[in-house]
Design an enzyme around this catalytic site. Structure first.
Site, PDB file in Angstrom:
ATOM      1  CB  CYS A 114      -8.149  -5.093  23.960  1.00 46.24           C
ATOM      2  SG  CYS A 114      -8.251  -6.599  24.925  1.00 46.24           S
ATOM      3  CD  GLU A 164      -5.886  24.783  45.672  1.00 47.41           C
ATOM      4  OE1 GLU A 164      -6.918  25.283  46.158  1.00 47.41           O
ATOM      5  OE2 GLU A 164      -5.703  24.679  44.443  1.00 47.41           O
ATOM      6  N   GLY A 220      -0.465  18.449  45.150  1.00 43.47           N
ATOM      7  CA  GLY A 220      -0.998  17.085  45.063  1.00 43.47           C
ATOM      8  C   GLY A 220       0.136  16.129  44.742  1.00 43.47           C
TER       9      GLY A 220
HETATM   10  N1  LLP Z   1      -5.187  22.807  42.541  1.00 41.41           N
HETATM   11  C1  LLP Z   1      -5.939  22.794  41.434  1.00 41.41           C
HETATM   12  C2  LLP Z   1      -6.999  23.784  41.288  1.00 41.41           C
HETATM   13  C3  LLP Z   1      -5.711  21.842  40.444  1.00 41.41           C
HETATM   14  O1  LLP Z   1      -6.469  21.838  39.352  1.00 41.41           O
HETATM   15  C4  LLP Z   1      -4.680  20.891  40.624  1.00 41.41           C
HETATM   16  C5  LLP Z   1      -4.426  19.862  39.606  1.00 41.41           C
HETATM   17  C6  LLP Z   1      -3.927  20.929  41.802  1.00 41.41           C
HETATM   18  C7  LLP Z   1      -4.199  21.913  42.734  1.00 41.41           C
HETATM   19  C8  LLP Z   1      -2.828  19.944  42.094  1.00 41.41           C
HETATM   20  O2  LLP Z   1      -1.808  19.972  41.164  1.00 41.41           O
HETATM   21  P1  LLP Z   1      -0.480  19.106  41.426  1.00 41.41           P
HETATM   22  O3  LLP Z   1       0.216  19.702  42.633  1.00 41.41           O
HETATM   23  O4  LLP Z   1      -0.887  17.717  41.693  1.00 41.41           O
HETATM   24  O5  LLP Z   1       0.294  19.246  40.181  1.00 41.41           O
HETATM   25  N2  LLP Z   1      -3.904  14.089  35.696  1.00 41.41           N
HETATM   26  C9  LLP Z   1      -2.765  14.949  35.419  1.00 41.41           C
HETATM   27  C10 LLP Z   1      -2.654  16.085  36.408  1.00 41.41           C
HETATM   28  C11 LLP Z   1      -3.887  16.971  36.427  1.00 41.41           C
HETATM   29  C12 LLP Z   1      -3.796  18.040  37.445  1.00 41.41           C
HETATM   30  C13 LLP Z   1      -5.098  18.731  37.586  1.00 41.41           C
HETATM   31  N3  LLP Z   1      -5.150  19.736  38.576  1.00 41.41           N
HETATM   32  C14 LLP Z   1      -1.494  14.094  35.438  1.00 41.41           C
HETATM   33  O6  LLP Z   1      -1.589  12.899  35.618  1.00 41.41           O
HETATM   34  O7  LLP Z   1      -0.414  14.625  35.222  1.00 41.41           O
END
Ligand code: LLP
Length: 470
Positions: free
Chosen positions: A400, A303, A305
């Site tokens: 702000c 998965e 992202g």
């Molecule tokens: N699968 C699950 C179950 C997840 O919880 C996440 C991310 C992903 C896949 C994707 O992870 P990635 O490949 O994008 O690292 N807002 C935070 C990141 C939170 C990620 C939450 N879950 C930031 O800006 O660093």
């Protein structure tokens, strides 16, 4: 907008932190061949720019490595939480990816883009009954259950819809992924998933429930991880659990979902995760396990992202107020900030910033006597700061609060009000985490592809911001 045909003569910059970002010999920042300052002038700032080709290249790189080492039936489900808008689902579907969704809004966005909903994996640590019913109504392929309580909810909802819902159980392996605490999820004390030692009872329970079909297990240990070791540690624990589950409950997993979390480079000192290195290590572990235990090779899901969209995006801002604090810090304020990129405020996340125009020597912008660079008329700054004041300056937003910082220690040439600066690698978790704090309208997303710029998400207006008020 025309493609800048000087592209061949430009050099790549910053060691490919952002692929397709170049600087022309006359000091102009080009993204996918487009002149950033011209795009800023055409579309206004703040402006999210996305390179569609980079998104596509990232999808291919991930999928190719995944299938090479983990099986031709492996599936990559893009984690929409990194960036969710209709166009991104069209692009990733075209590249043969599935998607993970975590809310009715993400489900609807994918659905509205024409995405095949049987290719959606529905996630979340606290899905509401309405979420589950909605996901089932839209026909999602898999739901990842976070607990036995959720399995029971999915079972009840499936029974009333007259369907059998394929599910995975999310297990928490109890390891530390050595990433920022707020984006770690695999540690023993986590709100996510079922502790690994309680897997046997959770599996037995899921197998006994009507309306659900337990297809396998899921695990996601955290985000922004580049070292293969935590991924390997997690897989080792999962495989150990699978062999125990087979003997204790007779359960054989058809699917093993390893989650996302593959790291990217935000600054020079970062190392990006290498899908070949990670998947070849995981592939040999899985092959060994299946061979020695005579376990049927499960289909693998990932998965990703961040690693699909982060380095495909940059954000352009216009510089406004420049001042030196009483403590001597140079503050360069821009027309966006924590409302369009809350990542420094939340995680102290580092970013790289560049001026859109720099003299070939790299020390100063070319000319500030030319026409104003944005729609507004900016006055010259009241301060006569030396060039060195910008060697270590703070790029801050317009919200702000003092925590509204984008880059606390940026190295810029001398900039003036009206100049454009770019913050790199903002494609992930920027637009998706943007807010209307201070009732700021959110910026648009402009995609670049094949020499054309097109609006994928339009700029919000003040009327949009107040549109839901009764
Ligand atoms: N699968 C699950 C179950 C997840 O919880 C996440 C991310 C992903 C896949 C994707 O992870 P990635 O490949 O994008 O690292 N807002 C935070 C990141 C939170 C990620 C939450 N879950 C930031 O800006 O660093």
């Amino acid at each position: 907008m025309k493609r800048n045909n000087k592209m061949q003569t430009t050099t790549f910059i910053d060691n490919f932190i952002t692929p397709r970002l170049t600087r022309s010999p006359d000091g102009r920042l080009l993204f996918d061949g487009f002149d950033c300052e011209q795009l800023a002038r055409q579309y206004g700032t703040p402006l999210y720019l996305m390179s569609e080709d980079t998104v596509r290249a990232n999808c291919r790189r991930h999928l190719n490595a995944l299938r090479r080492y983990l099986g031709a039936d492996a599936v990559a489900a893009y984690a929409g939480k990194a960036l969710s808008c209709r166009q991104i689902y069209r692009i990733i579907a075209d590249e043969g990816m599935y998607a993970d969704a975590v809310s009715s809004g993400e489900l609807y966005t994918a659905y509205a883009s024409g995405f095949d909903m049987s290719h959606i994996i529905f996630h979340g640590n606290n899905k509401t009954p309405a979420d589950i019913a909605y996901a089932q109504k839209l026909g999602v392929g898999l739901i990842v259950a976070d607990s036995s309580y959720e399995v029971a909810m999915i079972s009840r909802s499936a029974a009333s819809a007259g369907i059998v819902q394929p599910i995975l159980l999310r297990l928490t392996p109890g390891i530390d992924a050595h990433t920022h605490q707020k984006i770690s999820t695999g540690q023993a004390d986590s709100k996510f998933g079922i502790p690994i030692d309680r897997a046997p009872e959770a599996v037995a329970h899921a197998l006994s429930m009507p309306g659900v079909r337990l297809d396998g297990i899921h695990c996601h240990i955290g985000s922004q991880i580049s070292d293969p070791k935590p991924f390997c540690d997690a897989l080792e624990i999962l495989l150990d659990a699978l062999s125990g589950l087979q003997s204790d409950t007779g359960f054989t997993a058809r699917i093993i979902n390893l989650g996302g979390g593959f790291g990217v480079r935000y600054v020079d000192s970062d190392t990006a995760a290498n899908p070949d290195t990670i998947f070849s290590a995981l592939g040999s572990m899985l092959d060994d396990f299946c061979r020695t235990r005579r376990y049927p090779h499960p289909a693998v899901i990932t998965e990703p992202g961040r690693s699909i969209v982060a380095d495909a995006g940059i954000t352009l801002y216009t510089v406004g107020n420049i001042k030196q604090s009483g403590a001597g810090t140079t503050y360069v304020s821009v027309d966006g900030g924590m409302a369009d990129n809350p990542r420094y405020a939340l995680y102290c996340a580092p970013y790289t910033a560049l001026a859109a125009v720099e003299s070939p020597g790299g020390s100063a912008t070319i000319s500030h006597t030319s026409a104003p660079l944005s729609d507004e008329d900016y006055l010259p700054t009241e301060f006569n700061l030396p060039d060195t004041a910008f060697n270590d300056c703070a790029i801050v937003g317009r919200c702000c609060e003092s925590g509204d910082i984008l880059v606390p220690h940026a190295h810029l040439p001398r900039v003036c009000p009206g100049d454009i600066i770019a913050v790199l690698n903002t494609g992930a978790y920027n637009y998706s985490m943007a807010s209307n704090y201070n009732r700021l309208p959110r910026p648009p997303i402009v995609m670049l592809h094949n020499g054309k710029a097109y609006v994928a998400v339009r700029r919000e207006t003040p009327e949009d911001v107040a549109a839901l008020d009764c």
